[in-house]
Scaffold this active site. Structure first.
Site, PDB file in Angstrom:
ATOM      1  N   LYS A  70       8.097 -19.237  -1.006  1.00 45.23           N
ATOM      2  CA  LYS A  70       7.955 -20.553  -1.632  1.00 45.23           C
ATOM      3  C   LYS A  70       8.762 -20.544  -2.924  1.00 45.23           C
ATOM      4  O   LYS A  70       8.280 -20.138  -3.978  1.00 45.23           O
ATOM      5  CB  LYS A  70       6.488 -20.855  -1.913  1.00 45.23           C
ATOM      6  CG  LYS A  70       6.107 -22.363  -1.817  1.00 45.23           C
ATOM      7  CD  LYS A  70       6.772 -23.242  -2.842  1.00 45.23           C
ATOM      8  CE  LYS A  70       6.107 -23.138  -4.191  1.00 45.23           C
ATOM      9  NZ  LYS A  70       6.752 -24.084  -5.186  1.00 45.23           N
ATOM     10  N   GLU A 123      10.374 -25.683  -6.559  1.00 47.45           N
ATOM     11  CA  GLU A 123      10.793 -26.968  -5.978  1.00 47.45           C
ATOM     12  C   GLU A 123      12.073 -27.490  -6.607  1.00 47.45           C
ATOM     13  O   GLU A 123      12.731 -28.379  -6.045  1.00 47.45           O
ATOM     14  CB  GLU A 123       9.679 -28.003  -6.128  1.00 47.45           C
ATOM     15  CG  GLU A 123       9.303 -28.368  -7.547  1.00 47.45           C
ATOM     16  CD  GLU A 123       8.217 -27.482  -8.129  1.00 47.45           C
ATOM     17  OE1 GLU A 123       7.513 -27.956  -9.038  1.00 47.45           O
ATOM     18  OE2 GLU A 123       8.066 -26.322  -7.673  1.00 47.45           O
ATOM     19  N   GLY A 160       6.623 -16.450 -12.762  1.00 47.10           N
ATOM     20  CA  GLY A 160       6.609 -17.770 -13.389  1.00 47.10           C
ATOM     21  C   GLY A 160       5.812 -17.764 -14.675  1.00 47.10           C
ATOM     22  O   GLY A 160       5.703 -16.738 -15.349  1.00 47.10           O
ATOM     23  N   GLY A 161       5.225 -18.911 -15.006  1.00 50.89           N
ATOM     24  CA  GLY A 161       4.538 -19.087 -16.271  1.00 50.89           C
ATOM     25  C   GLY A 161       3.126 -18.535 -16.295  1.00 50.89           C
ATOM     26  O   GLY A 161       2.477 -18.367 -15.252  1.00 50.89           O
ATOM     27  N   THR A 180       0.140 -20.871 -14.807  1.00 56.14           N
ATOM     28  CA  THR A 180       0.087 -20.840 -13.344  1.00 56.14           C
ATOM     29  C   THR A 180      -0.347 -19.464 -12.852  1.00 56.14           C
ATOM     30  O   THR A 180      -1.115 -19.356 -11.891  1.00 56.14           O
ATOM     31  CB  THR A 180       1.450 -21.211 -12.749  1.00 56.14           C
ATOM     32  OG1 THR A 180       1.840 -22.499 -13.230  1.00 56.14           O
ATOM     33  CG2 THR A 180       1.401 -21.242 -11.233  1.00 56.14           C
ATOM     34  N   GLY A 181       0.129 -18.408 -13.505  1.00 54.63           N
ATOM     35  CA  GLY A 181      -0.252 -17.058 -13.104  1.00 54.63           C
ATOM     36  C   GLY A 181      -1.747 -16.821 -13.207  1.00 54.63           C
ATOM     37  O   GLY A 181      -2.352 -16.200 -12.323  1.00 54.63           O
ATOM     38  N   GLU A 196       4.509 -11.558 -12.503  1.00 55.30           N
ATOM     39  CA  GLU A 196       5.446 -11.385 -13.621  1.00 55.30           C
ATOM     40  C   GLU A 196       5.485 -12.705 -14.365  1.00 55.30           C
ATOM     41  O   GLU A 196       5.981 -13.698 -13.846  1.00 55.30           O
ATOM     42  CB  GLU A 196       6.833 -10.995 -13.094  1.00 55.30           C
ATOM     43  CG  GLU A 196       7.675 -10.284 -14.145  1.00 55.30           C
ATOM     44  CD  GLU A 196       8.611 -11.203 -14.894  1.00 55.30           C
ATOM     45  OE1 GLU A 196       8.123 -11.943 -15.781  1.00 55.30           O
ATOM     46  OE2 GLU A 196       9.811 -11.182 -14.606  1.00 55.30           O
ATOM     47  N   CYS A 250      13.183 -14.547 -18.685  1.00 56.28           N
ATOM     48  CA  CYS A 250      11.869 -14.014 -19.056  1.00 56.28           C
ATOM     49  C   CYS A 250      11.979 -12.902 -20.089  1.00 56.28           C
ATOM     50  O   CYS A 250      11.078 -12.717 -20.902  1.00 56.28           O
ATOM     51  CB  CYS A 250      11.130 -13.533 -17.811  1.00 56.28           C
ATOM     52  SG  CYS A 250      11.986 -12.241 -16.891  1.00 56.28           S
ATOM     53  N   GLU A 260       5.898 -18.613 -25.788  1.00 52.83           N
ATOM     54  CA  GLU A 260       7.202 -18.586 -25.138  1.00 52.83           C
ATOM     55  C   GLU A 260       7.750 -20.005 -24.997  1.00 52.83           C
ATOM     56  O   GLU A 260       7.071 -20.899 -24.508  1.00 52.83           O
ATOM     57  CB  GLU A 260       7.055 -17.945 -23.750  1.00 52.83           C
ATOM     58  CG  GLU A 260       8.344 -17.714 -23.008  1.00 52.83           C
ATOM     59  CD  GLU A 260       8.121 -17.062 -21.659  1.00 52.83           C
ATOM     60  OE1 GLU A 260       8.944 -16.226 -21.261  1.00 52.83           O
ATOM     61  OE2 GLU A 260       7.114 -17.390 -21.003  1.00 52.83           O
TER      62      GLU A 260
END
Length: 496
Positions: free
Chosen positions: A175, A178, A228-229, A232-233, A250, A284, A385
């Protein structure tokens, strides 16, 4: 109009409701491509295909040598079509084409690394001190994996997941973000060409809230690997916990770049500019926290401000461009909000601090490389960040103070130490709580070395040997070649 860009159970197909998404160039907001926008039903179909293929053993029962050979073929195909892939990635992200070309070489190297590392995998014999006992530690694929990638290095980060999953013998669902799906679509075609059996690799496109949600909650998925962020993680980790699936995360960093007075200042300054402003800071491991020894603070910062002010922004095919746009209009708005908070906290804008207003960039999402002085670890801009072209500057007097500043963050992904005293450099490097530390350098990595972070930067490791281990389960098999009664309870002879 039907667009067949979902890949499920060996078939290219449209979204079940015909949904489409326009991918727009960050350079000028033009439409790059239209792709299928998956529904939750599509994602469930992809999980079903992955589960069925894994349980059937259609790929997991291949020999390790055959799986590694397939991964090697994928690497060869990436080399063959590197220019196509670079053009696709540059189109989605608007990063400079030269950067995208570098990425393709790194991606092929990643596949080759895991093809080689996989061949070295072997069972381990445990000596239990008894001749009649065979005790063996062996490795098996973890199962069905959800591989969720970011938008900044779309194919590179997905490849860090796909290559070890293939070597391990897992089935998986890719995935991508998007915003940047094109290279993931093409990679799926290359894996199909390389001979991957139907149902082993599946591709879902769309927003995380819709297409991605089932991948983290469905009990048929055994592992979720996400880059990702942090927000969301955390949500993925909490959701995955409900079905006790493995997670590898990560989640970015707030990376200190520490410059001592006795370092090679010319190299340190040059690398500091690259560390903060490459790909407009959308990295990152970007060196967004400059921490400078007081005696050379003015010299270092003045030169960085000068160089940052001279960076030429432009589109992917502009031969003069040194950096490009932010990924989206929404991300640009977040950067502006971030800067508003920095001003309120008292940070001094030494360079940048606004959109680029050049006529040829007016339709894109460009923000000037920005340097913020007078910063402390109490400020939002030092702790949070930005994922944009923003460098903060702090000052230190002693090595211990530099260590304390470098560790004063919830993150722990990477950092650097510039110092010509090897004893001090080694002490600082070992004391910093970050997963990768560069000494007198910034940014290089190799697929042979593990990558990942401490603290809020994530869980687990990618690349190296450990990157393969994330996709393996460890099994202990104990065999008694001379079975006998245990003798624990009273003797009861088996009646004949």
């Amino acid at each position: 109009m039907s667009v067949n860009t979902l890949y499920i159970n060996g078939q290219w197909r449209p979204a079940s409701d015909g949904g489409l998404r326009e991918i727009r160039s960050p350079h000028d907001n033009s439409v790059v491509v239209r792709v299928s926008e998956a529904t939750q039903s599509d994602s469930l179909d992809a999980i079903s295909a992955s589960r069925a293929s894994f349980d059937s053993g259609v790929f997991s029962r291949w020999s390790l040598a055959d799986r590694c050979a397939l991964v090697g073929r994928v690497a060869d195909l990436i080399d063959r079509d590197a220019e196509i892939l670079a053009q696709l990635e540059s189109g989605d992200t608007a990063k400079r084409l030269i950067e995208a070309r570098y990425d393709m070489a790194d991606i092929a190297s990643c596949f080759r690394h895991f093809a080689t590392t996989g061949l070295a995998l072997h069972d381990r014999i445990v000596d239990v001190g008894a001749a009649n006992i065979n005790s063996v530690i062996t490795h098996e694929p973890v199962g069905v994996c959800a591989l969720i990638g970011p938008w900044n290095y779309p194919l590179l980060q997905i490849s860090w997941k796909v290559a070890p999953a293939l070597v391990a013998g897992c089935s998986f669902i890719i995935k991508p973000s998007e915003l940047t799906p094109s290279t993931a679509i093409y990679l799926m075609k290359l894996m199909e060409e390389a001979g991957l059996p139907a149902g082993v690799g599946n591709l879902i496109l769309g927003a995380g809230a819709t297409a991605g949600a089932p991948l983290t909650s469905d009990p048929r998925v055994d592992l979720v690997s996400f880059t990702g962020g942090l927000v969301t993680g955390k949500r993925i980790m909490a959701t995955a916990a409900q079905t006790v699936k493995k997670v590898a995360l990560e989640l970015g960093g707030k990376n200190p770049n520490i410059i001592f007075a006795n370092s090679n200042l010319d190299a340190a300054i040059d690398n500091a500019v690259t560390a903060a402003f490459l790909h407009s800071g959308q990295v990152c491991s970007a060196g967004t926290r400059l921490i400078v020894e007081r005696s050379v603070h003015d010299q270092v910062v003045n030169e960085i401000v000068k160089r940052a002010s001279e960076i030429y922004l432009g589109g992917p095919n502009d031969p003069l461009a040194e950096s490009g746009p932010l990924i989206s209009e929404n991300h640009l708005a977040k950067i502006e909000e971030y800067m508003d908070r920095a001003r309120q906290d008292g940070a001094q804008i030494l360079a940048g601090g606004s959109r680029d207003t050049r006529d040829d960039l007016k339709d894109g999402w460009y923000y000037r490389p920005t340097v913020l002085g007078g910063c402390t670890t109490k400020m939002y801009c030092v702790q949070e960040e930005s994922f944009g072209p923003i460098m903060t500057v702090e000052v230190f007097d002693t090595a211990e103070e530099a260590i304390a500043l470098g560790n004063d963050t919830i993150y722990g992904l990477s950092g650097a130490v510039w110092c010509n005293d090897s004893e001090i450099a080694s002490h600082v490097a070992r004391a910093l709580r970050h997963g990768t530390i560069w000494v007198n350098d910034y940014g290089p990595y190799r697929p042979q070395a593990e990558w990942g972070g401490y603290k809020a930067s994530g869980v687990g490791r990618e690349l190296g040997e450990s990157g393969l281990g994330e996709y393996l389960e460890i099994k202990h098999i104990w065999t008694n070649n001379e079975p006998a009664r245990s003798g624990w309870f009273a003797d009861r002879t088996l009646e004949k």
